[in-house]
Design a protein around this motif. Sequence first.
Motif, PDB file in Angstrom:
ATOM      1  N   PRO A 234       0.799  -1.232   0.000  1.00  0.00           N
ATOM      2  CA  PRO A 234       0.000   0.000   0.000  1.00  0.00           C
ATOM      3  C   PRO A 234       0.827   1.275   0.000  1.00  0.00           C
ATOM      4  N   LEU A 235       2.077   1.214   0.419  1.00  0.00           N
ATOM      5  CA  LEU A 235       2.939   2.394   0.514  1.00  0.00           C
ATOM      6  C   LEU A 235       4.030   2.330  -0.548  1.00  0.00           C
ATOM      7  N   PRO A 236       4.646   3.461  -0.878  1.00  0.00           N
ATOM      8  CA  PRO A 236       5.785   3.418  -1.808  1.00  0.00           C
ATOM      9  C   PRO A 236       6.854   2.452  -1.291  1.00  0.00           C
ATOM     10  N   THR A 237       7.208   1.488  -2.120  1.00  0.00           N
ATOM     11  CA  THR A 237       8.093   0.407  -1.689  1.00  0.00           C
ATOM     12  C   THR A 237       9.131   0.125  -2.762  1.00  0.00           C
ATOM     13  N   LEU A 238      10.389   0.011  -2.349  1.00  0.00           N
ATOM     14  CA  LEU A 238      11.463  -0.389  -3.255  1.00  0.00           C
ATOM     15  C   LEU A 238      11.623  -1.901  -3.194  1.00  0.00           C
ATOM     16  N   LEU A 239      11.935  -2.498  -4.352  1.00  0.00           N
ATOM     17  CA  LEU A 239      12.048  -3.945  -4.442  1.00  0.00           C
ATOM     18  C   LEU A 239      13.468  -4.406  -4.729  1.00  0.00           C
ATOM     19  N   THR A 240      14.092  -3.903  -5.795  1.00  0.00           N
ATOM     20  CA  THR A 240      15.426  -4.373  -6.176  1.00  0.00           C
ATOM     21  C   THR A 240      16.269  -3.210  -6.703  1.00  0.00           C
ATOM     22  N   THR A 241      17.574  -3.418  -6.675  1.00  0.00           N
ATOM     23  CA  THR A 241      18.521  -2.520  -7.347  1.00  0.00           C
ATOM     24  C   THR A 241      19.236  -3.319  -8.424  1.00  0.00           C
ATOM     25  N   VAL A 242      19.329  -2.755  -9.615  1.00  0.00           N
ATOM     26  CA  VAL A 242      19.925  -3.456 -10.755  1.00  0.00           C
ATOM     27  C   VAL A 242      21.063  -2.606 -11.313  1.00  0.00           C
ATOM     28  N   PRO A 243      22.335  -2.993 -11.108  1.00  0.00           N
ATOM     29  CA  PRO A 243      23.455  -2.251 -11.699  1.00  0.00           C
ATOM     30  C   PRO A 243      23.460  -2.382 -13.222  1.00  0.00           C
ATOM     31  N   GLN A 244      24.330  -1.632 -13.837  1.00  0.00           N
ATOM     32  CA  GLN A 244      24.442  -1.647 -15.300  1.00  0.00           C
ATOM     33  C   GLN A 244      24.774  -3.052 -15.809  1.00  0.00           C
ATOM     34  N   ALA A 249      27.766  -5.873  -8.936  1.00  0.00           N
ATOM     35  CA  ALA A 249      27.897  -4.667  -8.113  1.00  0.00           C
ATOM     36  C   ALA A 249      27.996  -3.456  -9.026  1.00  0.00           C
ATOM     37  N   ALA A 250      27.649  -2.300  -8.484  1.00  0.00           N
ATOM     38  CA  ALA A 250      27.718  -1.057  -9.248  1.00  0.00           C
ATOM     39  C   ALA A 250      29.064  -0.388  -9.033  1.00  0.00           C
ATOM     40  N   PRO A 255      25.134   3.819 -14.225  1.00  0.00           N
ATOM     41  CA  PRO A 255      23.740   3.967 -13.793  1.00  0.00           C
ATOM     42  C   PRO A 255      23.268   2.762 -12.990  1.00  0.00           C
ATOM     43  N   VAL A 256      22.300   3.009 -12.129  1.00  0.00           N
ATOM     44  CA  VAL A 256      21.659   1.966 -11.327  1.00  0.00           C
ATOM     45  C   VAL A 256      20.157   2.148 -11.456  1.00  0.00           C
ATOM     46  N   PHE A 297      19.267   6.264 -11.437  1.00  0.00           N
ATOM     47  CA  PHE A 297      20.217   7.293 -11.021  1.00  0.00           C
ATOM     48  C   PHE A 297      21.614   6.820 -11.362  1.00  0.00           C
ATOM     49  N   ALA A 298      22.549   7.758 -11.382  1.00  0.00           N
ATOM     50  CA  ALA A 298      23.936   7.434 -11.710  1.00  0.00           C
ATOM     51  C   ALA A 298      24.827   7.737 -10.513  1.00  0.00           C
ATOM     52  N   LEU A 299      25.683   6.781 -10.178  1.00  0.00           N
ATOM     53  CA  LEU A 299      26.657   7.026  -9.121  1.00  0.00           C
ATOM     54  C   LEU A 299      27.684   8.029  -9.617  1.00  0.00           C
ATOM     55  N   PRO A 300      27.897   9.127  -8.917  1.00  0.00           N
ATOM     56  CA  PRO A 300      28.865  10.127  -9.391  1.00  0.00           C
ATOM     57  C   PRO A 300      30.279   9.567  -9.379  1.00  0.00           C
TER      58      PRO A 300
END
Length: 449
Positions: A234-244, A249-250, A255-256, A297-300
């Motif tokens: 019901p709330l804004p929820t993050l599920l996964t992070t996907v590197p390039q 790993a990023a 970008p991620v 987003f991109a890691l600086p």
Amino acid sequence: MSSPLAIGAVSAVLRNLLDNGLVEAGAAMGVTVDVSAVAPDMIDLDNDDAPLKLNLFLHQVTPNQGWRNADLPSRGAASGERLTNAPLALDLHYLLTAYGRADFQAEILLGYAMHLLHERPMLDRAAIRRALDPSPLDVSMLPPAFQALTASDLAEQVEQIKITPSAMSTDDMSKLWSAIQTHYRPSSAYQVSVVLIEGTKPAVSPLPVLSRGKRDTVTHRDRGVVVNPDLLPPLPTLLTTVPQTEQTAARLGEPVTITGVRLIGAGHVVRLSHRLFAAPFEIPPTAIDAAGAKVTFALPNDAAAQSALAAGQLAVSIRFVPTGEPDPHETNAIPLLVAAAPVIAADGVLGLPAATATRGGVPPKVTVKIASRPQVRREQRASLLLDSVAANALPRANNSDPLVFEFPDTVTAGQHWVRLRVDGTDSVLIDRSGPAPAFDVTQRITVPA
């Protein structure tokens, strides 16, 4: 709730109950009985002139299963502030023992005592107050601030004190008397519950809720509970992070993509947290899909990020204002692995030197000096692998100093694949951008002969 003196107060009330009952029965028994509450090994058995004795011994204290999870959680998850004064709920286990000199004295005395407890299975509040006024407890050993506490708090607790006979097996009874290291005497076990000891420290309590969501300006009614016709959170929820290219790993400069649900809104900011960060590192996203299911987003990869970020496992969350909401929300945090990329060739932009490998010294060894993006903090664990041979980083004075690794002289001359492992996260060695995975040819270092 009771004060910390409650355990001693229970023993005092039980001793008073037994003492008064045996005094009333003294004429029938024809003898004087001494009631005590000490360890059995402290009973004097050598004095033939000593009166009959009944002893109440507290041999075990256990948590009460019914109350131990009451008022949980007692501390906030964010900063550990005290939310409630959760009670310490205890069950007291007593051993009632009778001592006699002549035939059947111990049996008769134990029978009287057990009958008294059978007739009083519950300690009422009035009996507790009478037994503890004046207090029989010796509080002289406590600090002055605690000497003002009276054990009468026992009568004010929510639960009443109940006395229940407890069956002990022959094996348990034998172990108990063996631990006491004294001769066995006729005994009966009892459980007394429940004693609730509660602190009085200040706690944090939220204010009452004024409305469930925004109020309508015309009807002044609140929005109420929002129901979504789906099975998603019901709330804004993050599920996964996907590197390039779905790497393990990023790396800085790459970008991620974050996948999630209900991420539609405004003012999105990606927040990266780590145990070594004083505050989260914030990055604006580069893209947000219309369905609110992906944020990129991109890691600086500048000098500031080189020193501010850290390799290893970071926690990623997004702070934004959801559509239709007046205030910003922050999502749950999910892990993101950031790899420390070893600098093989010199980086003129960041001023990082090229990696070097030398052989020599006493005893002979191979020494590798290498920098990384981002910098490896001195508090982090770092190791370098040349093919399958690993070495730990030597201590450094500053985070900006290159990492130094010493390998045995058995490392052969020639090129070796390099993996830099920081807090369990390896640098990216496999190139997944092509049709098939392959080793990244830029991640090699030459060891001299």
